[in-house]
Design an enzyme around this catalytic site. Structure first.
Site, PDB file in Angstrom:
ATOM      1  N   LYS A 129       0.856  -1.176   0.000  1.00  0.00           N
ATOM      2  CA  LYS A 129       0.000   0.000   0.000  1.00  0.00           C
ATOM      3  C   LYS A 129       0.894   1.228   0.000  1.00  0.00           C
ATOM      4  O   LYS A 129       2.037   1.102   0.474  1.00  0.00           O
ATOM      5  CB  LYS A 129      -0.951   0.050   1.188  1.00  0.00           C
ATOM      6  CG  LYS A 129      -0.382  -0.265   2.558  1.00  0.00           C
ATOM      7  CD  LYS A 129       0.804   0.455   3.091  1.00  0.00           C
ATOM      8  CE  LYS A 129       0.683   1.946   3.277  1.00  0.00           C
ATOM      9  NZ  LYS A 129       1.975   2.538   3.782  1.00  0.00           N
ATOM     10  N   TYR A 213      -4.197   4.083   6.475  1.00  0.00           N
ATOM     11  CA  TYR A 213      -4.635   3.092   7.478  1.00  0.00           C
ATOM     12  C   TYR A 213      -5.959   3.528   8.101  1.00  0.00           C
ATOM     13  O   TYR A 213      -6.859   2.710   8.320  1.00  0.00           O
ATOM     14  CB  TYR A 213      -3.571   2.917   8.573  1.00  0.00           C
ATOM     15  CG  TYR A 213      -2.394   2.098   8.122  1.00  0.00           C
ATOM     16  CD1 TYR A 213      -2.386   0.715   8.280  1.00  0.00           C
ATOM     17  CD2 TYR A 213      -1.290   2.695   7.528  1.00  0.00           C
ATOM     18  CE1 TYR A 213      -1.312  -0.048   7.853  1.00  0.00           C
ATOM     19  CE2 TYR A 213      -0.212   1.950   7.093  1.00  0.00           C
ATOM     20  CZ  TYR A 213      -0.227   0.578   7.259  1.00  0.00           C
ATOM     21  OH  TYR A 213       0.827  -0.174   6.825  1.00  0.00           O
TER      22      TYR A 213
HETATM   23  P1  NDP Z   1      12.459   1.907   1.915  1.00  0.00           P
HETATM   24  O1  NDP Z   1      13.009   3.206   1.495  1.00  0.00           O
HETATM   25  O2  NDP Z   1      12.948   1.341   3.214  1.00  0.00           O
HETATM   26  O3  NDP Z   1      12.728   0.800   0.794  1.00  0.00           O
HETATM   27  C1  NDP Z   1      12.381   0.989  -0.543  1.00  0.00           C
HETATM   28  C2  NDP Z   1      13.336   0.195  -1.421  1.00  0.00           C
HETATM   29  O4  NDP Z   1      12.963   0.412  -2.771  1.00  0.00           O
HETATM   30  C3  NDP Z   1      14.796   0.649  -1.322  1.00  0.00           C
HETATM   31  O5  NDP Z   1      15.496   0.029  -0.295  1.00  0.00           O
HETATM   32  C4  NDP Z   1      15.334   0.253  -2.687  1.00  0.00           C
HETATM   33  O6  NDP Z   1      15.698  -1.111  -2.666  1.00  0.00           O
HETATM   34  C5  NDP Z   1      14.122   0.364  -3.612  1.00  0.00           C
HETATM   35  N1  NDP Z   1      14.172   1.566  -4.465  1.00  0.00           N
HETATM   36  C6  NDP Z   1      14.195   1.547  -5.817  1.00  0.00           C
HETATM   37  N2  NDP Z   1      14.230   2.779  -6.306  1.00  0.00           N
HETATM   38  C7  NDP Z   1      14.248   3.629  -5.258  1.00  0.00           C
HETATM   39  C8  NDP Z   1      14.305   5.035  -5.134  1.00  0.00           C
HETATM   40  N3  NDP Z   1      14.327   5.846  -6.224  1.00  0.00           N
HETATM   41  N4  NDP Z   1      14.327   5.581  -3.905  1.00  0.00           N
HETATM   42  C9  NDP Z   1      14.259   4.794  -2.807  1.00  0.00           C
HETATM   43  N5  NDP Z   1      14.213   3.437  -2.858  1.00  0.00           N
HETATM   44  C10 NDP Z   1      14.210   2.851  -4.076  1.00  0.00           C
HETATM   45  O7  NDP Z   1      10.879   2.042   1.914  1.00  0.00           O
HETATM   46  P2  NDP Z   1       9.829   1.199   2.757  1.00  0.00           P
HETATM   47  O8  NDP Z   1      10.224  -0.214   2.788  1.00  0.00           O
HETATM   48  O9  NDP Z   1       9.546   1.873   4.034  1.00  0.00           O
HETATM   49  O10 NDP Z   1       8.501   1.388   1.842  1.00  0.00           O
HETATM   50  C11 NDP Z   1       8.332   0.685   0.629  1.00  0.00           C
HETATM   51  C12 NDP Z   1       6.837   0.522   0.327  1.00  0.00           C
HETATM   52  O11 NDP Z   1       6.244  -0.209   1.368  1.00  0.00           O
HETATM   53  C13 NDP Z   1       6.077   1.853   0.257  1.00  0.00           C
HETATM   54  O12 NDP Z   1       5.112   1.795  -0.753  1.00  0.00           O
HETATM   55  C14 NDP Z   1       5.397   1.959   1.611  1.00  0.00           C
HETATM   56  O13 NDP Z   1       4.179   2.688   1.568  1.00  0.00           O
HETATM   57  C15 NDP Z   1       5.155   0.508   1.949  1.00  0.00           C
HETATM   58  N6  NDP Z   1       5.170   0.262   3.396  1.00  0.00           N
HETATM   59  C16 NDP Z   1       4.224  -0.544   3.909  1.00  0.00           C
HETATM   60  C17 NDP Z   1       4.198  -0.793   5.264  1.00  0.00           C
HETATM   61  C18 NDP Z   1       3.223  -1.738   5.825  1.00  0.00           C
HETATM   62  O14 NDP Z   1       3.162  -1.873   7.050  1.00  0.00           O
HETATM   63  N7  NDP Z   1       2.465  -2.457   5.016  1.00  0.00           N
HETATM   64  C19 NDP Z   1       5.127  -0.128   6.183  1.00  0.00           C
HETATM   65  C20 NDP Z   1       6.162   0.626   5.514  1.00  0.00           C
HETATM   66  C21 NDP Z   1       6.155   0.813   4.168  1.00  0.00           C
HETATM   67  P3  NDP Z   1      17.052  -1.645  -3.359  1.00  0.00           P
HETATM   68  O15 NDP Z   1      18.170  -0.897  -2.686  1.00  0.00           O
HETATM   69  O16 NDP Z   1      17.020  -3.088  -3.063  1.00  0.00           O
HETATM   70  O17 NDP Z   1      16.940  -1.314  -4.823  1.00  0.00           O
END
Ligand code: NDP
Length: 360
Positions: A129, A213
């Site tokens: 989400k 949420y």
């Molecule tokens: P993070 O920033 O921790 O991770 C995102 C990952 O996406 C990065 O580590 C990277 O992985 C990849 N990525 C690719 N392109 C980009 C870019 N341009 N900028 C940043 N990251 C990039 O984010 P979250 O894990 O917190 O959030 C990711 C998704 O999950 C969002 O949509 C958020 O809304 C959702 N979310 C859901 C939650 C829930 O409880 N269901 C809680 C938190 C987030 P790599 O280095 O491997 O390429």
């Protein structure tokens, strides 16, 4: 000749098994659903921890922009390095028979692209989400998955979480009488530099990220869809963080039965996610209601005082969510939170922004 469990063990030692097929469910003997995790950030870590606790799911591939990180994580989860992909060569995943589904854990604006690319590669999609950053993207994601005959589920983990489910059940049973009003909020104090503050990557501010949420909870708690929405947004802290997205959103909703809801979200304060439901016979409060663990349900209705904490620890919600989607994949069933559920939230988010005077 079909491969035996012993063959798989031998291949596993050579690092090849996961590329051929995920291992078997020890209880049912059925093949586990193999997942490619796309984007190895914070939520992907919770998800992979949850998958490890399931009996029907397995991480079988990784997609990342950082090969070194991906190799480290691959070693933790027994994923062969030949099943690590970059964003550029993602389409090669179509050939990997160990991958049944993908888990999209990327910044919001990348959800649509990778859902559609995964569907075209013939893989089922579990997408984080918010589903997308616009209604048009959400429509395109649903259409792509339908065209490819793959399943699409949005990772609304609270729909698989016992405390939230108990609240829904109590309300449906009439424990608090006719619901009149709901209050809900969720927010946090965001650090500068987060992609969440970049409109192009995030789509918008806290409403997309955590306000969703409260929005979604009002819908599952009432079992109704809002018919009137009005909203305000503001920026209070002019410290450089909120040049592209709003800091605060407050919105109210009226449901067809007459139930009214008022919700808040912020990137400027630690706002513990909660809901409080006021009915004609009492109240029910989830506080916290949306965290990864430590959830708590309090109620006063019909002479009953309810005070229940859920002792389950993170990543149990991610386990339950993966188990549900894998079960749907394995048995040809529709997930409880399909793309259409994410689409509805995108439609309401659009209405909230419009009412607050923010173009989307
Ligand atoms: P993070 O920033 O921790 O991770 C995102 C990952 O996406 C990065 O580590 C990277 O992985 C990849 N990525 C690719 N392109 C980009 C870019 N341009 N900028 C940043 N990251 C990039 O984010 P979250 O894990 O917190 O959030 C990711 C998704 O999950 C969002 O949509 C958020 O809304 C959702 N979310 C859901 C939650 C829930 O409880 N269901 C809680 C938190 C987030 P790599 O280095 O491997 O390429």
């Amino acid at each position: 000749m079909p491969l035996t469990r012993r063959d798989f063990a031998k291949l596993g030692a050579l690092g090849l098994a996961a590329r051929l097929a995920p291992s078997l469910n020890a209880q049912t003997g059925e093949r586990k659903t193999g997942y490619a995790v796309i984007g190895l950030g914070r939520i992907a870590g919770h998800f992979m921890g949850g998958i490890r606790n399931t009996t029907n799911s397995q991480v079988t591939a990784l997609v990342s922009g950082h090969r070194d990180k991906a190799e480290r994580i691959a070693d933790q989860y027994g994923v062969p390095h030949s099943s690590i992909y970059s964003y550029e060569d993602f389409e090669r995943i179509a050939e990997n028979k160990a991958v049944d589904a993908v888990y999209v854990a990327l910044p919001n604006s990348m959800h649509a692209e990778y859902t559609i690319r995964a569907a075209k590669a013939g893989k089922h999609v579990l997408c984080e989400k918010p589903m997308s950053t616009s209604v048009a993207e959400a429509d395109a994601m649903i259409a792509a998955c339908k065209a490819a005959s793959v399943k699409l589920m949005i990772a609304y983990r609270c729909h698989y979480e016992p405390t939230n489910l108990k609240a829904v059940q109590l309300i449906r049973e009439g424990a608090i009488g006719q619901v009149q009003a709901i209050e809900s909020a969720f927010g946090f104090n965001i650090a500068a530099g987060e992609w969440r503050l970049n409109r192009k990557l995030a789509g918008g501010g806290p409403l997309f990220d955590v306000g969703i949420y409260s929005l979604n909870a009002c819908r599952y708690l009432t079992g109704e869809e809002p018919e009137h929405i009005s909203a305000f947004a503001s920026v209070i802290d002019h410290d450089g963080r909120f040049k592209e997205v709003e800091e605060n959103v407050a919105w109210t909703m009226k449901f067809p039965s007459g139930i009214v809801a008022s919700c808040n979200t912020t990137y400027g304060a630690p706002m513990n996610g909660f809901f409080r439901v006021h009915g004609s016979k009492g109240t029910l409060e989830g506080a916290p209601a949306f965290n990864y663990d430590g959830l708590h349900l309090i109620g006063d209705f019909g002479g009953t005082h309810l005070d229940e904490s859920n002792p389950a620890r993170d990543p149990y919600q991610f386990q339950a969510q993966a188990e549900h989607f894998s079960h749907c994949v394995q048995n040809g069933l529709d997930p409880k939170t399909p793309g259409e559920e994410g689409l509805r939230d995108m439609q309401y988010i659009t209405q909230i922004y419009r009412s607050a005077g923010i173009s989307i």
